[in-house]
Design an enzyme around this catalytic site. Structure first.
Site: not given
Length: 397
Positions: A84, A142
């Site tokens: 991400d 995350e």
């Protein structure tokens, strides 16, 4: 591991270097924030599918798992990469800068994903040499609590896994170095919100008010006594108030002030004690000044605690593949990482790959709008994963 095997793996990684860089640049140019990695996940899924020999699935909406089941029985190793990006407007001007306004890979997750793709491609071509199973985990979210790791664990990606490894490209560390930490290596990042309640009024008549700003200022100062006077100096603890909200104009004392911040700990027992210690401080100060308070405390990711035996294999790998000078035996840091969710299911090691290059001006910190990496670090990460895989699957832990 034989010299021939070492040479062969290194050559395979070197041959794939430009492809790994190309994957990283594609991902960098097309970032997606936590829990919205739809295109990223599809790109990873399609790329993995092109390799062959992999069983590919989507454990959650925006994550991907690939399983490489060897021709011989053995242990199961999981390797994880997060994918991400962050809600940051990129200020870099290179040709593969983000095309998505307000979104940027400012922490190296594009590189993490590219390295794991490279590792999967090479190992998928060595299926007949694999003892056991390698499980490639491409994790979403995350950067945003509650994080994607816990979702993937709940979806069963760690079922049957014997050990797990992962890495973080690290811009404060010069290219060519690999950082290893035994035991606690990243902190539990918890969050708190404190509302200090007083009685508002005219700033020229403070005696008619209960000054929430003055009380809040004492709360901020005295929270540090928990660190300096209520905690063993040999224990690691950070309490940071990072936001103060209160007031509307220069001549009005507000009725309430909100404090927002983070607590970082490495030791689980110390972590559990902090909310009570904070409440004691806040309660005492507010009551002493006839105010009141609300305190909300949210536990975030667990601390990342490396397993000694797994870490020893990573250390050994670095020494053998890159030489003694490449190894950096690091101290822990107080950043947070939800890799810890995977470690709840199997022993593991999380390590760093140096990605900074002062001579090239690659020095910006993580989460900065000018962050980037020395792309030579990608080959180092792939080599580490490859060699570690054969070490782990070829021995008993």
């Amino acid at each position: 591991m034989s010299t021939d095997t070492t040479t062969n793996l290194n050559q395979l990684a070197s041959d794939l270097k430009e492809q790994v860089i190309s994957w990283r640049r594609h991902l960098h140019q097309n970032p997606e924030v936590s829990f919205h990695e739809e295109n990223t996940a599809q790109f990873i899924f399609d790329t993995l599918h092109s390799f062959g020999n992999l069983e590919i699935s989507r454990p959650t909406k925006t994550s991907v798992m690939a399983r490489l089941i060897g021709n011989q029985p053995g242990k199961t190793l999981a390797i994880r990469a997060d994918m991400d990006a962050l809600p940051i407007e990129e200020e870099n001007t290179f040709e593969f800068a983000s095309k998505n306004p307000g979104v940027m890979h400012a922490c190296g997750h594009d590189g993490h994903t590219a390295m794991l793709l490279g590792t999967a491609k090479i190992l998928s071509g060595l299926k007949d040499q694999i003892k056991g199973e390698v499980r490639f985990l491409f994790q979403h979210a995350e950067e945003l609590f509650p994080g994607g790791a816990e979702e993937m664990v709940q979806a069963g990606v760690m079922d049957g896994v014997d050990l797990v490894i992962g890495t973080h490209l690290w811009s404060p560390m010069e290219i060519g170095k690999v950082g290893v930490v035994y035991g606690p290596m990243m902190a539990a990042p918890d969050t708190f919100w404190i509302t200090v309640k007083g009685k508002g009024g005219h700033a020229a008549l403070p005696h008619q008010t209960i000054d929430s700003i003055a009380i809040a200022a004492q709360v901020v100062t005295n929270l540090q006594h928990i660190v300096s006077r209520n905690t063993d100096p040999l224990d690691s603890l950070v309490i940071s108030v990072t936001q103060i909200l209160g007031g509307t104009t220069h001549n009005v004392i507000p009725g309430a002030v909100t404090l927002w911040g983070t607590v970082r700990t490495l030791d689980p027992k110390l972590r559990e004690s902090i909310p009570g210690k904070m409440e004691r401080v806040v309660k005492g100060i507010t009551e002493a000044h006839e105010g009141s308070y609300d305190l909300k405390y949210e536990f975030g990711y667990r601390p990342v605690i490396n397993n000694n035996e797994v870490t020893a294999v990573i250390e050994e790998t670095v020494r053998e593949v890159f030489g003694e000078e490449a190894l950096d035996m690091m101290r822990p840091n107080m950043g947070g990482e939800d890799f810890s969710a995977f470690m709840e299911k199997a022993p593991g090691c999380y390590f760093y790959v140096g990605a900074g290059n002062e001579a090239e001006g690659i020095t910006y910190p993580h989460h900065h709008a000018r962050f980037t990496i020395d792309e030579d670090a990608l080959e180092i990460g792939v080599k580490t994963f490859l060699h570690a895989t054969f070490k782990f699957l070829g021995r008993s832990l």
